[in-house]
Design an enzyme around this catalytic site. Structure first.
Site, PDB file in Angstrom:
ATOM      1  N   ASN A   9       0.926  -1.226  -0.003  1.00  0.00           N
ATOM      2  CA  ASN A   9       0.004  -0.088  -0.151  1.00  0.00           C
ATOM      3  C   ASN A   9       0.879   1.316  -0.124  1.00  0.00           C
ATOM      4  OD1 ASN A   9      -1.996   1.974   0.638  1.00  0.00           O
ATOM      5  ND2 ASN A   9      -2.218   1.512   2.733  1.00  0.00           N
ATOM      6  N   LYS A  11       0.136   4.255  -0.236  1.00  0.00           N
ATOM      7  CA  LYS A  11      -0.584   5.173   0.542  1.00  0.00           C
ATOM      8  C   LYS A  11      -0.281   6.565  -0.352  1.00  0.00           C
ATOM      9  CE  LYS A  11      -0.124   3.064   5.049  1.00  0.00           C
ATOM     10  NZ  LYS A  11      -0.003   3.430   6.178  1.00  0.00           N
ATOM     11  N   HIS A  98      -9.358   1.032   5.446  1.00  0.00           N
ATOM     12  CA  HIS A  98      -8.251   1.203   6.138  1.00  0.00           C
ATOM     13  C   HIS A  98      -8.293   2.193   7.103  1.00  0.00           C
ATOM     14  CE1 HIS A  98      -4.132   2.604   6.677  1.00  0.00           C
ATOM     15  NE2 HIS A  98      -3.514   1.270   6.134  1.00  0.00           N
ATOM     16  N   GLU A 100      -6.520   4.472   8.406  1.00  0.00           N
ATOM     17  CA  GLU A 100      -6.465   6.120   7.858  1.00  0.00           C
ATOM     18  C   GLU A 100      -7.581   6.764   7.378  1.00  0.00           C
ATOM     19  OE1 GLU A 100      -2.943   5.523   5.783  1.00  0.00           O
ATOM     20  OE2 GLU A 100      -1.826   4.832   7.602  1.00  0.00           O
ATOM     21  N   GLU A 169      -5.046  -4.758  11.029  1.00  0.00           N
ATOM     22  CA  GLU A 169      -3.936  -4.057  11.207  1.00  0.00           C
ATOM     23  C   GLU A 169      -4.165  -3.281  12.338  1.00  0.00           C
ATOM     24  OE1 GLU A 169      -2.086  -2.746   7.238  1.00  0.00           O
ATOM     25  OE2 GLU A 169      -4.073  -1.571   7.178  1.00  0.00           O
TER      26      GLU A 169
HETATM   27  P1  PGA Z   1       2.979   0.359   7.714  1.00  0.00           P
HETATM   28  O1  PGA Z   1       1.787   0.706   7.167  1.00  0.00           O
HETATM   29  O2  PGA Z   1       3.486  -1.038   7.303  1.00  0.00           O
HETATM   30  O3  PGA Z   1       3.740   1.655   6.980  1.00  0.00           O
HETATM   31  O4  PGA Z   1       3.007   0.456   8.972  1.00  0.00           O
HETATM   32  C1  PGA Z   1       0.542  -0.498   6.890  1.00  0.00           C
HETATM   33  C2  PGA Z   1      -0.560  -0.164   6.459  1.00  0.00           C
HETATM   34  O5  PGA Z   1      -1.038   0.881   6.835  1.00  0.00           O
HETATM   35  O6  PGA Z   1      -1.126  -0.726   5.517  1.00  0.00           O
END
Ligand code: PGA
Length: 252
Positions: A9, A11, A98, A100, A169
């Protein structure tokens, strides 16, 4: 089918040029990796990369997904992207829920269910993300929290649910460098699989792919992936560098 997946991902990172070169590196390095029919590499770049990325991947085995989709089919939703649009550029996967987006966009359960349904109708596999916050972990409410997040999609039919990938997660592990221990991950993955079994039966539960996400790196991936119910990872930060992304894939 239960698969082993490592999904990156990106982002909100990389412009087009950087994205194209990251994909070139991933394709080059992935030549040294032998994947079985049950193993997949997936990249999940921002929307603007998808068409170009798809072209770049060509006939390679690397799959591709989007980071978001709208919960309605079409209409006056400025700035949004529909599942039909994603299907028209042959997306394999799309993230839903997700943490976020749950936090910053205040996505609701109803919207997440809508997105999941839209994707399934369009023939795209949702990667449904869930996980508890630090406060919920520390107050021992994490089982209850992940259960309430997962059961949001328990109105799907058995056939629909069979096409969903789950990603656990823990919010306290995302981008913090603080990984859940492999035992902590296994505990929740086994619990999620049990809930799925109670709702949809053992066969569906055993066939569900459940990924772990949260500060997964080449150094800890093998330990996490060695657990019975951990079927791979959803990788954020470490997927932005081809070497470390491939390092995680090798841990499969
Ligand atoms: P990270 O993010 O590996 O940077 O902790 C994981 C995600 O949010 O999918």
């Amino acid at each position: 089918m239960r698969k082993k997946i490592v999904a990156g991902n990106w982002k909100m990172n990389k412009d087009i040029e950087e994205g194209v070169s990251l994909i070139s590196e991933i394709l080059e390095l992935s030549k040294s990796v032998e994947l079985s029919a049950k193993e997949e590499i997936v990249i999940i770049p921002p929307f603007i990369h998808l068409t170009e990325a798809k072209k770049k991947l060509g006939s390679s085995e690397v799959k591709i997904g989007a980071q978001n989709v709208h919960h309605k089919a079409e209409g006056a939703y400025t700035g949004e992207v529909s599942s039909r649009m994603l299907a028209s550029i042959d997306m394999d996967y799309c993230l839903v829920g997700h943490s976020e987006r749950r936090t910053y966009q205040k996505e609701t359960d109803e919207q997440m269910l809508g997105k999941t349904r839209q994707l399934l109708e369009a023939g795209i596999q949702p990667i449904f993300c869930l996980g508890e916050s630090l406060e919920e972990r520390e107050s021992d409410r994490y089982f209850e929290v992940v259960k309430s997040q997962l059961t949001v999609i328990f109105t799907l039919s058995e056939e629909e649910f069979s096409n969903v990938v789950i990603a656990y997660e823990p919010v306290w592990a995302i981008g913090t460098g603080k990984t859940a221990s492999s035992d902590q991950a296994q505990e929740i993955h086994a619990y999620l699989r049990r809930l799925i079994s109670e709702k949809y039966g053992e066969a569906v539960a055993n066939d569900t792919t459940i990924l772990y996400g949260g500060s997964c790196k080449p150094e800890n991936a093998a330990d996490l992936f060695s657990k019975e119910d951990v079927d791979g990872g959803l990788i954020g930060g470490a997927s932005l560098d081809a070497q470390s992304f491939i390092g995680i894939i090798k841990a499969l």
